[in-house]
Each structure stands twice: as C-alpha cells, then as structure tokens.
Design a protein around this motif. Structure first.
Motif, PDB file in Angstrom:
ATOM      1  N   VAL A 286       8.191  -4.924  -3.599  1.00 18.98           N
ATOM      2  CA  VAL A 286       7.456  -4.483  -2.412  1.00 18.98           C
ATOM      3  C   VAL A 286       6.956  -2.924  -2.598  1.00 18.98           C
ATOM      4  O   VAL A 286       8.150  -1.890  -2.629  1.00 18.98           O
ATOM      5  CB  VAL A 286       7.473  -4.667  -0.957  1.00 18.98           C
ATOM      6  CG1 VAL A 286       6.449  -4.212  -0.137  1.00 18.98           C
ATOM      7  CG2 VAL A 286       7.820  -6.105  -0.883  1.00 18.98           C
ATOM      8  N   SER A 287       5.749  -2.493  -2.773  1.00 18.26           N
ATOM      9  CA  SER A 287       5.460  -1.069  -2.921  1.00 18.26           C
ATOM     10  C   SER A 287       4.103  -0.666  -2.042  1.00 18.26           C
ATOM     11  O   SER A 287       3.477  -1.624  -1.614  1.00 18.26           O
ATOM     12  CB  SER A 287       5.264  -0.644  -4.199  1.00 18.26           C
ATOM     13  OG  SER A 287       4.102  -1.389  -4.774  1.00 18.26           O
ATOM     14  N   LEU A 288       4.284   0.525  -1.799  1.00 12.66           N
ATOM     15  CA  LEU A 288       3.136   1.050  -1.116  1.00 12.66           C
ATOM     16  C   LEU A 288       1.802   1.210  -1.864  1.00 12.66           C
ATOM     17  O   LEU A 288       1.978   1.769  -3.295  1.00 12.66           O
ATOM     18  CB  LEU A 288       3.424   2.532  -0.523  1.00 12.66           C
ATOM     19  CG  LEU A 288       2.267   3.251   0.270  1.00 12.66           C
ATOM     20  CD1 LEU A 288       1.874   2.531   1.694  1.00 12.66           C
ATOM     21  CD2 LEU A 288       2.819   4.690   0.743  1.00 12.66           C
ATOM     22  N   GLY A 289       0.628   1.086  -1.654  1.00 11.39           N
ATOM     23  CA  GLY A 289      -0.315   1.243  -2.487  1.00 11.39           C
ATOM     24  C   GLY A 289      -0.616   2.578  -3.198  1.00 11.39           C
ATOM     25  O   GLY A 289       0.265   3.549  -2.472  1.00 11.39           O
ATOM     26  N   ALA A 290      -1.504   2.729  -3.755  1.00  9.41           N
ATOM     27  CA  ALA A 290      -1.568   4.067  -4.459  1.00  9.41           C
ATOM     28  C   ALA A 290      -2.249   5.319  -3.572  1.00  9.41           C
ATOM     29  O   ALA A 290      -2.984   4.840  -2.705  1.00  9.41           O
ATOM     30  CB  ALA A 290      -2.561   4.208  -5.806  1.00  9.41           C
ATOM     31  N   VAL A 291      -1.667   6.363  -3.548  1.00  5.76           N
ATOM     32  CA  VAL A 291      -2.022   7.324  -2.777  1.00  5.76           C
ATOM     33  C   VAL A 291      -2.710   8.315  -3.761  1.00  5.76           C
ATOM     34  O   VAL A 291      -2.632   8.879  -4.580  1.00  5.76           O
ATOM     35  CB  VAL A 291      -0.742   8.335  -2.270  1.00  5.76           C
ATOM     36  CG1 VAL A 291      -1.140   9.436  -1.324  1.00  5.76           C
ATOM     37  CG2 VAL A 291       0.420   7.325  -1.737  1.00  5.76           C
ATOM     38  N   SER A 292      -4.202   8.544  -3.039  1.00  2.00           N
ATOM     39  CA  SER A 292      -5.176   9.300  -3.928  1.00  2.00           C
ATOM     40  C   SER A 292      -5.235  10.661  -3.668  1.00  2.00           C
ATOM     41  O   SER A 292      -5.479  11.530  -4.156  1.00  2.00           O
ATOM     42  CB  SER A 292      -6.683   8.466  -3.681  1.00  2.00           C
ATOM     43  OG  SER A 292      -6.980   8.908  -2.432  1.00  2.00           O
ATOM     44  N   GLY A 293      -4.768  10.940  -2.360  1.00  2.00           N
ATOM     45  CA  GLY A 293      -5.117  12.148  -1.747  1.00  2.00           C
ATOM     46  C   GLY A 293      -6.272  12.535  -1.187  1.00  2.00           C
ATOM     47  O   GLY A 293      -6.516  13.469  -0.279  1.00  2.00           O
ATOM     48  N   ARG A 294      -7.376  12.081  -1.496  1.00  2.00           N
ATOM     49  CA  ARG A 294      -8.722  11.994  -0.567  1.00  2.00           C
ATOM     50  C   ARG A 294      -9.387  10.676  -0.839  1.00  2.00           C
ATOM     51  O   ARG A 294     -10.297  10.440  -1.721  1.00  2.00           O
ATOM     52  CB  ARG A 294      -9.352  13.160  -1.261  1.00  2.00           C
ATOM     53  CG  ARG A 294     -10.512  13.487  -0.345  1.00  2.00           C
ATOM     54  CD  ARG A 294     -10.638  14.018   1.059  1.00  2.00           C
ATOM     55  NE  ARG A 294      -9.863  15.339   1.039  1.00  2.00           N
ATOM     56  CZ  ARG A 294     -10.326  16.416   0.835  1.00  2.00           C
ATOM     57  NH1 ARG A 294     -11.462  16.376   0.566  1.00  2.00           N
ATOM     58  NH2 ARG A 294      -9.830  17.541   0.836  1.00  2.00           N
ATOM     59  N   ASN A 295      -9.180   9.588   0.008  1.00  2.00           N
ATOM     60  CA  ASN A 295      -9.769   8.446  -0.337  1.00  2.00           C
ATOM     61  C   ASN A 295     -11.225   8.390  -0.136  1.00  2.00           C
ATOM     62  O   ASN A 295     -11.818   7.620  -1.105  1.00  2.00           O
ATOM     63  CB  ASN A 295      -9.549   7.370   0.839  1.00  2.00           C
ATOM     64  CG  ASN A 295      -7.697   6.974   0.614  1.00  2.00           C
ATOM     65  OD1 ASN A 295      -7.260   7.530  -0.428  1.00  2.00           O
ATOM     66  ND2 ASN A 295      -7.408   6.177   1.689  1.00  2.00           N
TER      67      ASN A 295
END
Length: 548
Positions: A286-295
């Motif tokens: 289980v992992s967190l979805g990708a972090v974009s920084g500015r969705n």
C-alpha cells in the motif's frame, strides 16, 4: 489551548476554555485546601479562577501563602490574568515565560489547564527543540510530526508529586494519532489511574477540533484506562454518562478501541486472531498516490491538452478528482473515456525528459510563469515538472477521506493516481482474485469497524485513513475470499448500482451475511453488536462534525 480563533491566538495555539469545564476539572483535581496548583498556560485566568474558587470553598484563606502558580508565554494574556486574580484576591504567582523554560519541581499536588495546540507545521525552530528536550528529560522521545500539546503534557506531569493529579483539556488526537503513542505509554507508566472523558458533540463553539479531558492521578503504572462518554458539557456536569474500563493489548498502538463496547472489541479481536481477516498489506503493498506539488497544473483536461497542442507522448492517464470515478467497485476504461469526453482532467503531464516536444516545453514555460516550479514538492525535484509516478499502475485504489468508510476500487482502466487516493499493488498469486473480488469482500462491518479504530476524524465528520493505517485495514484473507468466490460474485453483479445509489449499509449487510454463513451461531449472534458499535462510532464522528 485547544482550537483556533483570531490570528494572534492561533499562532500560539490559544483558545479559552468554557468556565463550566474549567470548574469541573478543578473540582476533580483539588482535594484539600492546602493543595499547591500549577496552571502551565493560564491565558486569561479561567482555570486560575476555577482553582481559587475550589480552594476557597474548601477553606483556603486569601491571606495564606501562594496557592496557585501560573505560567503564560503571552505578555498581554498574563497581565490580564494578573488583573483577574487581583480582583478575586487569589494568592497567585504568574510568570510571563515559555513553560518549557521552567524547571519542574515535582512539588505540586495539581496541574490543571488547557495546553496550547500548535500543529507541527507551525511548531518549529527553538520552540520545538525546547519542547522535545523537555519531553526527553522524562524519557519520552517525540517525532517531528508532534503538535505542541504532546510535549506539554509530559513536561506538565513532571511538576507533580508522585501522588499528584493531572487534569487537562486535550485534542482527541491523544486517542489515535501515531505521534502520540509515546505520550500514551508515558501516561500509563507514570500514573496509577488514567481516565478519559470523551464528548459526542464538539464543545468549543465555532471550532472543529474534537477534545477529550485527561484525568490522571497517583503513582503508576496502570494496565487499563477508564473511559467516561458524555454527550456534551451539560451532560458531564449532570453526570449523564457511561463508564467502562479498557485494557489495551501489547499490539494496541492507539486508544481508539476504548470507545466501543467490550463485547464488540472482543469479537473484533477474535475474528482477526482467527486468520479469516488479515491486514490489507497481506494482499499487497500500500502506498500513497503520486505527489505532484500542484495538481491543478499537472492534471490536464482534453481541452487544455488541445490548447497547448500536447499529445499522448506528453501525458499519462490519471484518475480524475471527480467523485463519480470512485462510486462503484471498479474504475473502468469506459468510465475514464466518458469523463474525458466531459472534459474532466483525465491526463497527467508527464513528458519524456530525454525528448521534450515543443508543446511540452511551452507548457513547462507556462508553469514557470505561474510559479509552479517554486512549489515545495516541485522545487526539491529535478526536473521540477517530472511527477514521480510509479512504473506500474495500481491494481486497487483505496479512498483516503471518507464520509462513510474507506472503499476499495479496482483499477480496471489501468490509470495512474495522485495522492487523493492510496494505491495497492497486489502480490502475484492474488492479483486476479483481488482485483475482481477484494473490493466487494472489503465491504463488510469488520473492515468498517477497523477503519474507525485505525483512522482519525477530521472537520465535518470526515474519516481520514493514512497509507500506514490503510495497510493495517482488516480485510478478508485471500483464502477466505477464494472459498466464498461464488457467493461474492452473486452480490458483485449488482453492487455497483447499489453503491451509486448511496446504499452502502445495504450492501455491507449482504456481504456480512456471506462472511458469517460459515461461522457458528454464537459468533453470528454477537456480530450484530459489532455492527452496532461501528455504526455508533460513525454516528459520533458525523455528530461531532457539526460545529455547535
């Protein structure tokens, strides 16, 4: 002081306690007219007034030596407190200082108050360093995510005599956040009796922070806590409450299980110990979805792709933020294409760094003009515009913020996801079974109760489940699901329609019946209590989400 008000008070975590609540804590904690009382964050003196009223009621004279010691970091608030105690004639010494600069004497009979509540993002620099060292002096090591109240509790306890009493208003985070685990251990080691008062309703008008009362006394250790549950402050003062004792097991890292009836908790543990229910991590990672920084920049709609001339080589498919995508048991390619036709942001800007197209370069330039490259997550990666998505798409998504309960959704469209959901990569040997049946099998009352115990309640009654907590969600084991495959398939056929109509409990009852069919009558009879306990926790969460 729990809560948030105007900007200056918010900066130092100040929110002042209703007098009736301060009076309750003072009456509980002060036992003799000779008690020495410490108020470590006296604010505008509501606890000082309550303490003096109790001491005076027990026979303390205004001409007696100093009875109450108060500390307050804000000069304006401490001066206001001095005026109050002068008017009521209380023999009080108030010092304007940082409480963490005060060396504990271990001579107080009572510590009472409402510690400042500053989240870790603002609780930094020298203030955090002093607080962590103060907690470490008591043998409590706190992590970087700890809010200010956590070290405050530990430091305050060190002012007490061995038989002293600690009476504090605290965030309900004490019960369930991971960073508070060392504080929970410390309280049970330091005190011989630990009592918690929990409220069904929010008790600070206009503030969404849920609170508990901590009442701890005598030399420890103890192996159990007493829980008092009340509707609100009026019910507490009128003694309209329920009591129960709870003994945590060695593997109980939180105090949330204390909130449910003992029989329900016993059955929940029994079902987990039996092996038919396992942590979600047994199915996969289980992992967190990708972090974009500015969705808003990286997630792109078809019309925006057309505006910049971006092609398929410049993007990858991504789960859109539209809630419709997560209403069923599976997110299909058909659903993805329908949302794209509705111009939802179904693509993620993800160009090949080795051969940027002219359109991608233009889009990057547009992002820099908007300052996207200066956003924290973007600024710390190279290149800033390359979102770190996984090589493989998730097999299953897990909802992150939930009104009802976390749900599992099969990724039938094969799209990537940002951090509004968690991602599960199923293990070899369980992938086919997991994608087809785990989402429906997880719609049961045991999993729902586990979510209430593992997650945490936020403003508006939302249940938030972090990746580590999602990995521990109890779900039916692969063997259990495989044995019930035929029965689950009969429910799965109509499940999407039922879910989209919002009738989650109807579907949950059907799945419960399937899972219980192979159980003995004794467990089946007890299961209704477990279901009611889960519904009670959900109801409390929703009720607290309505600010008074």
């Amino acid at each position: 002081m729990v809560g948030e008000t105007a900007s200056a008070e918010k900066a130092r975590g100040a929110f002042y306690t209703p007098p009736a609540l301060a009076q309750y804590l003072a009456e509980w904690a002060i036992r003799t007219p000779d008690d020495v009382v410490v108020e470590p964050s006296c604010g505008e003196a509501v606890f000082l007034e309550a303490a003096w009223a109790e001491l005076r009621g027990q026979g303390r004279s205004a001409e007696s030596p100093i009875a109450i010691y108060g500390y307050e970091i804000d000069a304006g608030a401490s001066e206001a407190a001095r005026r109050v105690v002068s008017q009521i004639g209380a023999p009080t010494a108030i010092e304007t200082c940082d409480f963490f600069d005060v060396l504990p004497t271990g001579g107080a009979d009572v510590v009472v108050g409402n510690p400042p509540y500053i989240r870790y993002q603002s609780f930094s620099g020298l203030s955090r360093e002093k607080a962590q060292w103060a907690a470490l002096a008591a043998g409590v090591r706190l992590g970087g995510l700890a809010s200010s109240w956590a070290p405050f509790v530990v430091h305050a306890a060190r002012f007490l005599k061995d038989a002293g009493r600690l009476a504090l208003v605290l965030p309900a985070e004490l019960l369930h956040v991971n960073y508070a685990a060392p504080v929970r251990r410390y309280l049970m080691e330091r005190f011989g009796q630990v009592t918690l008062v929990t409220f069904e309703r929010l008790i600070f008008p206009g503030v969404t922070t849920e609170v508990v009362l901590l009442l701890a006394e005598g030399p420890g250790p103890t192996d159990s806590i007493e829980l008092i549950q009340v509707a609100d402050v009026d019910a507490l003062l009128e003694h309209r409450c329920t009591h129960q004792n709870w003994t945590p097991r060695p593997d109980d890292t939180k105090w949330s299980p204390a909130l449910i009836a003992g029989g329900s908790l016993d059955l929940y543990r029994e079902l987990l110990d039996h092996g038919d229910f396992v942590p979600l991590s047994k199915w996969g990672d289980v992992s967190l979805g990708a972090v974009s920084g500015r969705n808003s920049y990286f997630r792109i709609s078809p019309s925006r792709m057309a505006e910049f001339g971006l092609g398929r080589d410049d993007t990858v498919d991504v789960l859109p933020p539209n809630g419709k995508a997560l209403r069923g048991l599976s997110y299909s390619r058909k659903a993805h294409e329908e949302l794209a036709r509705g111009d939802e942001p179904t693509a993620l800007f993800y160009p090949d760094a080795s051969r940027l197209s002219a359109a991608a370069e233009e889009y990057i330039s547009a992002g820099e003009e908007l300052g996207v490259h200066r956003a924290y997550k973007c600024a710390v990666r190279d290149p800033w515009w390359r979102v770190p998505v996984a090589d493989e798409t998730a097999d299953i998504f897990v909802t992150y913020m939930n009104h009802d309960a976390p749900r599992l959704i099969s990724n039938g469209a094969g799209v990537h996801a940002l951090n509004s959901v968690h991602c599960v990569a199923l293990r070899q040997g369980t992938r086919g079974l997991g994608k087809s049946l785990l989402p429906i099998a997880a719609l049961n009352s045991v999993t729902a109760l586990g979510a209430e115990l593992l997650g945490r309640s936020y403003g508006g009654g939302v249940l938030k489940v972090e990746p580590r907590e999602a990995a521990r969600l109890p779900v039916p084991s692969p063997e259990f699901v495989r044995n019930l495959e035929a029965e689950l398939l009969t429910v799965e056929a109509s499940a999407g329609r039922v879910l989209r109509s919002g009738k989650h409990d109807v579907l949950r009852s059907r799945v419960d019946s399937i899972l219980l069919a192979s159980r003995d009558a004794g467990i089946t009879a007890r299961f209704e209590e477990l279901r009611e306990s889960r519904n009670s926790l959900r109801g409390r969460r929703h009720h607290r989400g309505r600010s008074p």
